[in-house]
Design an enzyme around this catalytic site. Sequence first.
Site, PDB file in Angstrom:
ATOM      1  CB  THR A  30     -16.284  11.728   0.771  1.00  0.00           C
ATOM      2  OG1 THR A  30     -15.609  12.626   2.008  1.00  0.00           O
ATOM      3  CG2 THR A  30     -16.269  12.620  -0.504  1.00  0.00           C
ATOM      4  CG  ASP A  51     -13.691  13.947   3.964  1.00  0.00           C
ATOM      5  OD1 ASP A  51     -14.143  14.279   4.901  1.00  0.00           O
ATOM      6  OD2 ASP A  51     -12.616  12.984   3.710  1.00  0.00           O
TER       7      ASP A  51
HETATM    8  O1  F6P Z   1     -13.558  10.608   4.647  1.00  0.00           O
HETATM    9  C1  F6P Z   1     -14.518  10.687   5.726  1.00  0.00           C
HETATM   10  C2  F6P Z   1     -13.778  10.936   7.116  1.00  0.00           C
HETATM   11  O2  F6P Z   1     -14.841  10.945   7.954  1.00  0.00           O
HETATM   12  C3  F6P Z   1     -12.587  11.856   7.218  1.00  0.00           C
HETATM   13  O3  F6P Z   1     -13.234  13.160   7.369  1.00  0.00           O
HETATM   14  C4  F6P Z   1     -11.877  11.536   8.355  1.00  0.00           C
HETATM   15  O4  F6P Z   1     -10.723  11.898   8.361  1.00  0.00           O
HETATM   16  C5  F6P Z   1     -11.729   9.812   8.378  1.00  0.00           C
HETATM   17  O5  F6P Z   1     -12.951   9.584   7.539  1.00  0.00           O
HETATM   18  C6  F6P Z   1     -11.836   9.334   9.396  1.00  0.00           C
HETATM   19  O6  F6P Z   1     -11.684   7.791   9.260  1.00  0.00           O
HETATM   20  P1  F6P Z   1     -12.243   6.613  10.123  1.00  0.00           P
HETATM   21  O7  F6P Z   1     -13.603   6.189  10.331  1.00  0.00           O
HETATM   22  O8  F6P Z   1     -11.558   5.345   9.566  1.00  0.00           O
HETATM   23  O9  F6P Z   1     -11.657   7.247  11.389  1.00  0.00           O
END
Ligand code: F6P
Length: 356
Positions: A133, A135
């Site tokens: 991830t 994150d």
């Molecule tokens: O978990 C990775 C991430 O990029 C986060 O940083 C972000 O909040 C989320 O996914 C965004 O998700 P999506 O692609 O569903 O908008």
Amino acid sequence: MDAIAILTGGGPAPGMNTVVGSVAKTFLEKGYRVLGLHCGYSSLFTKNPRITEIDFLLADDIFNRGGSFLTMSRFKPTDKNFEEDFNLDLFVKNNIKLLVTVGGDDTASTANRIAKFLEAKKYPIANIHVPKTIDNDLWGTDMTFGFQSAVDIATHVIDCIHTTATSHGRVFIVEVMGHKVGWLTLYAGISGGADVILIPELPYDVDKVCKVLKKRRMQGKPFSILAVAEGAISKEESKLSKKEFKAARAQMKEPSVSYRLANEIAERTGQEIRVTIPGHFQRGGSPCAYDRVLSTRFGTAAAELIAQKKFGYMVAIRNNLIVPVPLSEVAGKLKTVSPDCDEIRAARDMGISLGD
Ligand code: F6P
């Protein structure tokens, strides 16, 4: 011939193909068939999953490519899905004895549920999870792969904003991804030389942020850069219950916390503010060298754990050593930024405001 299945869950992060490639190469060497399951966990809950057999040529080809060639989904099976849709035949017919999952905290929790489910069905499999991830919020590992590549991208954005900000003498906000944690913003903010870093773990006081900007102006620095986590919250918001917070955010007229902050700062200081949101840019592109190495270490370590018959683990990196961590310990836990961690101390020592 025994087979190993591998899938990628959640959203993409640079390095996924490197993990798939390194796991595949290691198991091909050991004489297994390697089956790539497309579209994350949904592949296990359908009668017609899309499967790609991975050979040495394909493993080589995907190694340094960004995204996930296996494609992925955020599909999270319910108890009903397990009862009615789980494709046990897929395992039995293909002689799948091992399942390697690559993903974040949700993917890790589901991996744990699948292992338990298959055990109850008297078809126990070996499963190993590889933490991904951007994150970096997965509990149990110092680092997830994908994080450093995203830090590089967010840093590049802040660097580019720097040159324009200094020329204009304006205040810029760069909103960084990271979901509910501030690792990505903290690292990109420090490496990009942000003047203010706002992360969810340290609720901010908008008046303190304005004070910093005014002080910089008085010191002859008319421009400022704020690295703001998409999950940043104000001091007032931190006092709300989960339900109250949700309701307050639903009523917020701005599309994100950065735009709200920009309006609040403009009102209080009269300064001109611009907001930049790199968004999904941060999850794209090829993995940086660090992530390629980490993904390779994770991938080969996953294969090694299976060879040692250590199942139900996540491979993790701690103090630069790859170690196994039981999936049951990891499931459902978040690794947040501790307010007194070394990176926060370094930022404060550098005179960076955390807005608190
Ligand atoms: O978990 C990775 C991430 O990029 C986060 O940083 C972000 O909040 C989320 O996914 C965004 O998700 P999506 O692609 O569903 O908008």
